[in-house]
Design a protein around this motif. Structure first.
Motif, PDB file in Angstrom:
ATOM      1  N   GLU A  30     -83.334 -28.903  -8.643  1.00 45.60           N
ATOM      2  CA  GLU A  30     -83.690 -30.316  -8.778  1.00 45.60           C
ATOM      3  C   GLU A  30     -85.103 -30.385  -9.325  1.00 45.60           C
ATOM      4  O   GLU A  30     -85.960 -29.584  -8.952  1.00 45.60           O
ATOM      5  CB  GLU A  30     -83.634 -31.045  -7.427  1.00 45.60           C
ATOM      6  CG  GLU A  30     -82.246 -31.237  -6.847  1.00 45.60           C
ATOM      7  CD  GLU A  30     -81.474 -32.356  -7.519  1.00 45.60           C
ATOM      8  OE1 GLU A  30     -82.026 -32.991  -8.447  1.00 45.60           O
ATOM      9  OE2 GLU A  30     -80.324 -32.592  -7.121  1.00 45.60           O
ATOM     10  N   THR A  84     -87.779 -27.333  -9.454  1.00 39.25           N
ATOM     11  CA  THR A  84     -87.660 -26.358  -8.380  1.00 39.25           C
ATOM     12  C   THR A  84     -86.264 -25.741  -8.385  1.00 39.25           C
ATOM     13  O   THR A  84     -85.279 -26.422  -8.663  1.00 39.25           O
ATOM     14  CB  THR A  84     -87.916 -27.017  -7.012  1.00 39.25           C
ATOM     15  OG1 THR A  84     -89.206 -27.626  -7.023  1.00 39.25           O
ATOM     16  CG2 THR A  84     -87.865 -25.996  -5.887  1.00 39.25           C
ATOM     17  N   VAL A 126     -83.787 -23.211  -5.869  1.00 43.00           N
ATOM     18  CA  VAL A 126     -83.634 -22.625  -4.537  1.00 43.00           C
ATOM     19  C   VAL A 126     -82.353 -21.809  -4.515  1.00 43.00           C
ATOM     20  O   VAL A 126     -81.349 -22.193  -5.117  1.00 43.00           O
ATOM     21  CB  VAL A 126     -83.589 -23.716  -3.441  1.00 43.00           C
ATOM     22  CG1 VAL A 126     -83.488 -23.085  -2.054  1.00 43.00           C
ATOM     23  CG2 VAL A 126     -84.824 -24.601  -3.519  1.00 43.00           C
ATOM     24  N   ALA A 150     -87.070 -19.579  -2.814  1.00 45.15           N
ATOM     25  CA  ALA A 150     -87.375 -20.743  -3.646  1.00 45.15           C
ATOM     26  C   ALA A 150     -88.476 -20.393  -4.622  1.00 45.15           C
ATOM     27  O   ALA A 150     -89.349 -19.576  -4.320  1.00 45.15           O
ATOM     28  CB  ALA A 150     -87.805 -21.923  -2.773  1.00 45.15           C
ATOM     29  N   ASN A 195     -93.397 -27.072  -6.799  1.00 46.44           N
ATOM     30  CA  ASN A 195     -92.973 -28.141  -7.696  1.00 46.44           C
ATOM     31  C   ASN A 195     -94.219 -28.667  -8.392  1.00 46.44           C
ATOM     32  O   ASN A 195     -95.328 -28.199  -8.141  1.00 46.44           O
ATOM     33  CB  ASN A 195     -92.201 -29.239  -6.953  1.00 46.44           C
ATOM     34  CG  ASN A 195     -93.044 -29.970  -5.923  1.00 46.44           C
ATOM     35  OD1 ASN A 195     -94.271 -29.928  -5.953  1.00 46.44           O
ATOM     36  ND2 ASN A 195     -92.394 -30.651  -5.012  1.00 46.44           N
ATOM     37  N   TRP A 213     -92.771 -24.321  -1.295  1.00 44.11           N
ATOM     38  CA  TRP A 213     -91.518 -24.221  -0.552  1.00 44.11           C
ATOM     39  C   TRP A 213     -91.424 -22.881   0.174  1.00 44.11           C
ATOM     40  O   TRP A 213     -90.354 -22.478   0.593  1.00 44.11           O
ATOM     41  CB  TRP A 213     -90.328 -24.360  -1.502  1.00 44.11           C
ATOM     42  CG  TRP A 213     -90.285 -25.617  -2.304  1.00 44.11           C
ATOM     43  CD1 TRP A 213     -90.081 -25.701  -3.644  1.00 44.11           C
ATOM     44  CD2 TRP A 213     -90.409 -26.964  -1.844  1.00 44.11           C
ATOM     45  NE1 TRP A 213     -90.092 -27.014  -4.051  1.00 44.11           N
ATOM     46  CE2 TRP A 213     -90.296 -27.808  -2.964  1.00 44.11           C
ATOM     47  CE3 TRP A 213     -90.635 -27.538  -0.593  1.00 44.11           C
ATOM     48  CZ2 TRP A 213     -90.382 -29.192  -2.871  1.00 44.11           C
ATOM     49  CZ3 TRP A 213     -90.723 -28.910  -0.499  1.00 44.11           C
ATOM     50  CH2 TRP A 213     -90.596 -29.719  -1.630  1.00 44.11           C
ATOM     51  N   THR A 232     -89.371 -21.943   3.428  1.00 44.99           N
ATOM     52  CA  THR A 232     -87.927 -21.698   3.464  1.00 44.99           C
ATOM     53  C   THR A 232     -87.620 -20.221   3.675  1.00 44.99           C
ATOM     54  O   THR A 232     -86.508 -19.873   4.104  1.00 44.99           O
ATOM     55  CB  THR A 232     -87.251 -22.168   2.162  1.00 44.99           C
ATOM     56  OG1 THR A 232     -87.852 -21.494   1.037  1.00 44.99           O
ATOM     57  CG2 THR A 232     -87.381 -23.664   1.987  1.00 44.99           C
ATOM     58  N   MET A 248     -80.734 -29.923  -2.182  1.00 45.09           N
ATOM     59  CA  MET A 248     -82.028 -30.551  -2.389  1.00 45.09           C
ATOM     60  C   MET A 248     -81.827 -32.033  -2.657  1.00 45.09           C
ATOM     61  O   MET A 248     -80.809 -32.442  -3.211  1.00 45.09           O
ATOM     62  CB  MET A 248     -82.773 -29.915  -3.566  1.00 45.09           C
ATOM     63  CG  MET A 248     -83.157 -28.476  -3.360  1.00 45.09           C
ATOM     64  SD  MET A 248     -83.986 -27.803  -4.822  1.00 45.09           S
ATOM     65  CE  MET A 248     -85.460 -28.818  -4.877  1.00 45.09           C
ATOM     66  N   SER A 249     -82.817 -32.833  -2.263  1.00 46.35           N
ATOM     67  CA  SER A 249     -82.858 -34.257  -2.571  1.00 46.35           C
ATOM     68  C   SER A 249     -84.149 -34.498  -3.322  1.00 46.35           C
ATOM     69  O   SER A 249     -85.241 -34.260  -2.793  1.00 46.35           O
ATOM     70  CB  SER A 249     -82.793 -35.088  -1.288  1.00 46.35           C
ATOM     71  OG  SER A 249     -82.748 -36.461  -1.569  1.00 46.35           O
ATOM     72  N   GLY A 269     -89.018 -34.451  -2.463  1.00 48.52           N
ATOM     73  CA  GLY A 269     -88.898 -33.020  -2.262  1.00 48.52           C
ATOM     74  C   GLY A 269     -88.334 -32.595  -0.924  1.00 48.52           C
ATOM     75  O   GLY A 269     -89.007 -31.923  -0.147  1.00 48.52           O
ATOM     76  N   ILE A 294     -85.560 -30.331   1.111  1.00 45.83           N
ATOM     77  CA  ILE A 294     -84.605 -29.232   1.063  1.00 45.83           C
ATOM     78  C   ILE A 294     -83.912 -29.175   2.414  1.00 45.83           C
ATOM     79  O   ILE A 294     -84.552 -29.258   3.460  1.00 45.83           O
ATOM     80  CB  ILE A 294     -85.293 -27.887   0.761  1.00 45.83           C
ATOM     81  CG1 ILE A 294     -86.040 -27.951  -0.567  1.00 45.83           C
ATOM     82  CG2 ILE A 294     -84.264 -26.764   0.719  1.00 45.83           C
ATOM     83  CD1 ILE A 294     -86.780 -26.673  -0.924  1.00 45.83           C
TER      84      ILE A 294
END
Length: 272
Positions: free
Chosen positions: A72, A75, A77, A87, A91, A97, A100, A111-112, A116, A118
């Motif tokens: 997304e 980025t 992942v 990841a 970004n 990230w 993670t 991801m949304s 940002g 996750i």
């Protein structure tokens, strides 16, 4: 962007940063698309990427034993076979990230884009997340018995092991209104609605009066295994490898390119 049965990838759309330069890829089993880059997961668990790399989003050549990829914005992942997550470092806002890497026993990731977020579903059905504490998407941290997770523009969703979906986020257009849905096998979460593919191959979606004017009628779709969406188009992948497309056709370059794909055959995966 489509994965074909022979492991090759077909692409249509804008190619400003070379994100559609996938003609040389082989043995691909999944693709993921960011804002200006494309990532491919090969059958041997390695990853390839093309397109803009200003934020290091294409620096995936060292990843091995990868099970799932998501992309997304700027980025990328990856979920590894051992349940860990990798990841790309940053970004464009400079947010890391790296935390993670502490996740364990993950079975599904998503991801949304906005803000940002996750999200990862663990083997025990609980959730790991990265995001701002006051973000409504973070309500998903309390979900239980989740099998798969999905991300959209400003929302996240999950499917419980009994086929019942959950959704959390801003819900500006009713895209989190999935109460009452059952027997869901996969979800597509967008900026205006959520689409559910049922185990019998039919499709349901949340309602938005404004977007319903764009000829988004999915009531006659069947034998669908997966669906994806843009602002005004929905694409369904049927179990025979053909595509169904519903929505508004206009002169926008990306929109027009999607309609060119309606005659593609032998498709086993698709993303936008």
């Amino acid at each position: 962007m489509a994965v074909k049965g022979d492991g090759k990838v077909s692409a249509v759309g804008l190619n400003k940063d070379g994100q559609c330069n996938v003609g040389w890829w082989t043995d691909i089993r999944q693709v993921a698309v960011g804002s200006w880059h494309t990532v491919g997961l090969k059958k041997d668990g390695t990853v390839v990427a093309t397109g803009n790399n200003d934020a290091g989003q294409c620096d995936v050549e060292d990843w091995k034993n990868v099970k799932q990829i998501v992309a997304e914005g700027d980025t990328t992942v990856a979920l590894m076979e051992d349940g860990t997550v990798a990841a790309t470092r940053y970004n464009m806002s400079g947010e890391s990230w790296e935390s993670t890497r502490e996740w364990r026993d993950i079975e599904s990731i998503a991801m949304s884009l906005t803000g940002g977020v996750i999200i990862g579903a663990k083997k025990d059905g609980t959730i790991e997340m990265i995001g701002q504490a006051d973000d409504p998407r973070m309500e998903a941290r309390d979900w239980k018995d989740i099998d798969k997770v999905y991300g959209g523009f400003s929302n996240v969703a999950g499917i419980k092991r009994n086929g019942i979906p959950e959704a959390a986020g801003y819900n500006s257009f009713g895209e989190c209104n999935v109460i009452g849905w059952t027997d869901i096998s996969s979800l597509s979460v967008g900026g205006y609605w959520t689409i559910g593919v049922k185990e019998d191959g039919t499709v349901v979606r949340t309602r938005d009066e404004e977007r319903d004017r764009h000829n988004i009628d999915l009531s006659n779709w069947d034998h669908v295994v997966y669906a994806v969406q843009t602002d005004n188009i929905v694409i369904g992948l049927q179990e025979n490898g053909t595509l169904l497309i519903a929505g508004e056709q206009n002169d926008d370059i990306d929109n027009d390119a999607i309609w060119l794909a309606q005659d593609w055959k032998d498709i086993c995966g698709w993303t936008l």
